[in-house]
Scaffold this active site. Structure first.
Site, PDB file in Angstrom:
ATOM      1  N   GLU A 148       3.238   9.484  -1.721  1.00 46.49           N
ATOM      2  CA  GLU A 148       4.349   9.666  -0.777  1.00 46.49           C
ATOM      3  C   GLU A 148       5.006  11.033  -0.975  1.00 46.49           C
ATOM      4  OE1 GLU A 148       6.972   6.317  -0.410  1.00 46.49           O
ATOM      5  OE2 GLU A 148       8.429   7.452   0.776  1.00 46.49           O
ATOM      6  N   ASP A 195       5.062  -5.795  -2.092  1.00 45.71           N
ATOM      7  CA  ASP A 195       5.650  -4.667  -2.831  1.00 45.71           C
ATOM      8  C   ASP A 195       6.609  -5.186  -3.900  1.00 45.71           C
ATOM      9  OD1 ASP A 195       5.953  -1.999  -3.277  1.00 45.71           O
ATOM     10  OD2 ASP A 195       7.182  -1.594  -1.501  1.00 45.71           O
ATOM     11  N   LYS A 226       1.868  -4.092  -5.028  1.00 42.48           N
ATOM     12  CA  LYS A 226       2.036  -2.643  -5.213  1.00 42.48           C
ATOM     13  C   LYS A 226       3.231  -2.419  -6.126  1.00 42.48           C
ATOM     14  CE  LYS A 226       3.953   0.221  -1.951  1.00 42.48           C
ATOM     15  NZ  LYS A 226       5.097   0.745  -2.721  1.00 42.48           N
ATOM     16  N   ASP A 284       9.098  -2.873   0.183  1.00 44.57           N
ATOM     17  CA  ASP A 284      10.513  -3.090  -0.158  1.00 44.57           C
ATOM     18  C   ASP A 284      11.407  -2.238   0.746  1.00 44.57           C
ATOM     19  OD1 ASP A 284      10.039  -0.628  -1.307  1.00 44.57           O
ATOM     20  OD2 ASP A 284      10.853  -1.129  -3.282  1.00 44.57           O
ATOM     21  N   SER A 285      10.793  -1.452   1.639  1.00 42.05           N
ATOM     22  CA  SER A 285      11.542  -0.797   2.719  1.00 42.05           C
ATOM     23  C   SER A 285      12.229  -1.856   3.583  1.00 42.05           C
ATOM     24  CB  SER A 285      10.619   0.077   3.576  1.00 42.05           C
ATOM     25  OG  SER A 285       9.440  -0.631   3.913  1.00 42.05           O
ATOM     26  N   GLU A 305       5.502   1.012  -8.287  1.00 44.78           N
ATOM     27  CA  GLU A 305       5.705   2.463  -8.319  1.00 44.78           C
ATOM     28  C   GLU A 305       5.606   3.006  -9.750  1.00 44.78           C
ATOM     29  OE1 GLU A 305       9.417   3.414  -6.373  1.00 44.78           O
ATOM     30  OE2 GLU A 305       8.858   2.304  -4.557  1.00 44.78           O
TER      31      GLU A 305
HETATM   32  O1  KIV Z   1       8.271   0.045   0.981  1.00 44.96           O
HETATM   33  C1  KIV Z   1       7.478   0.676   1.716  1.00 44.96           C
HETATM   34  O2  KIV Z   1       7.476   0.524   2.938  1.00 44.96           O
HETATM   35  C2  KIV Z   1       6.555   1.589   1.083  1.00 44.96           C
HETATM   36  C3  KIV Z   1       5.734   2.471   1.975  1.00 44.96           C
HETATM   37  C4  KIV Z   1       6.576   3.494   2.589  1.00 44.96           C
HETATM   38  C5  KIV Z   1       4.577   3.045   1.280  1.00 44.96           C
HETATM   39  O3  KIV Z   1       6.475   1.642  -0.114  1.00 44.96           O
END
Ligand code: KIV
Length: 267
Positions: free
Chosen positions: A183, A84, A114, A45-46, A116
């Site tokens: 992280e 994510d 993934k 989600d970056s 959090e």
């Molecule tokens: O969203 C992302 O890129 C991440 C990584 C930094 C682990 O969660």
């Protein structure tokens, strides 16, 4: 021919060989990434920061993530693709979490998701795994909690915080996660968590003792220059490489040396 990497392949690397993970959000970059020897591609989600130009990941939607995940899976990489789950796609209910996790596999072709958090998302993790959707956890400086943390601060400093991180990691493992991203955690704490778990840890700003490492692709290639966290190592300077190419192109267009005969249809 390269073999597709599966969740059991990732699990079997624990204690044997380091796991290499990077992020990707589009077809072209995924093709480049998969020409190298990368184990996992995270459609992070970056994307909300490096692709959409947002300040953080809070504003990212499910539809955005499905779009980016489809762009990545359309490159048919051998690396394991993990989608994510964005903010508010799993926090409000277990049912919503399972449905949204399912969208990553059904609509976008991801092989795993993934999310959090630790103890507080245990019911969601259990339900997603029960639906046969492989799940990667994410602990430490979880970017979707940036406002609750009061900024991008290292997590797990001090005995109590380190103990809480370890407890959360064990809860995720018990709930069925196949790996955990750590992280911005002090390296010794990440090392202890890694030793205590049977599933692999993948570090970002968490030292060398994790079972694997992940970096955001634009960061490691030196394309994203808005800010640079301490843990980012730039393995290339593509910002300058691309700028140089653009300067050359602009110069040639203005001098009318491009297109030359080689790049023109003469009849
Ligand atoms: O969203 C992302 O890129 C991440 C990584 C930094 C682990 O969660």
């Amino acid at each position: 021919m390269k073999k597709s990497i599966t969740v059991p392949d990732i699990l079997s690397k624990k204690g044997k060989e380091p796991i290499v993970m990077v992020t990707s959000y589009d077809f072209t970059m995924t093709r480049i990434i998969d020409s190298s020897d990368i184990d996992i591609i995270l459609v992070g989600d970056s994307a909300g920061v490096v692709m959409a130009g947002g300040e953080d990941t809070i504003g990212v939607s499910m539809d955005q993530m499905i779009y980016h995940t489809k762009c990545v899976t359309s490159a048919k990489p051998c690396a394991l693709i993990v989608g994510d789950m964005p903010f508010m796609s799993y926090q409000t209910s277990v049912e919503q979490a399972v449905r949204n996790a399912g969208r990553f596999l059904q609509e976008a072709g991801a092989k795993a998701v993934k999310l959090e958090g630790g103890a507080r998302v245990r019911p969601q993790v259990e339900a997603i795994v029960k639906a046969d959707i492989p799940l990667m956890g994410h602990l430490g400086l979880t970017p979707q909690s940036v406002h609750a943390f009061g900024g991008h601060k290292i997590q797990g400093r001090g005995n109590e915080a380190a103990r809480k991180l370890l407890d959360d990691a064990l809860i995720l493992q018990d709930a069925g996660a196949f790996s955990i991203v750590l992280e911005c955690v002090p390296a010794p704490v990440a090392g202890e968590i890694t030793q205590a778990l049977d599933i692999p840890t993948i570090g970002i700003g968490a030292g060398v003792h994790c079972d694997g490492q992940v970096l955001v692709i634009q960061d490691m290639l030196g394309m994203f220059k808005e800010f640079k966290p301490k843990f980012v190592k730039r393995y290339a300077n593509l910002f300058d490489t691309i700028k140089d190419a653009l300067d050359t192109y602009a110069g040639e267009v203005r001098q009318r040396t491009f297109p030359d005969d080689e790049h023109s249809h003469m009849q």
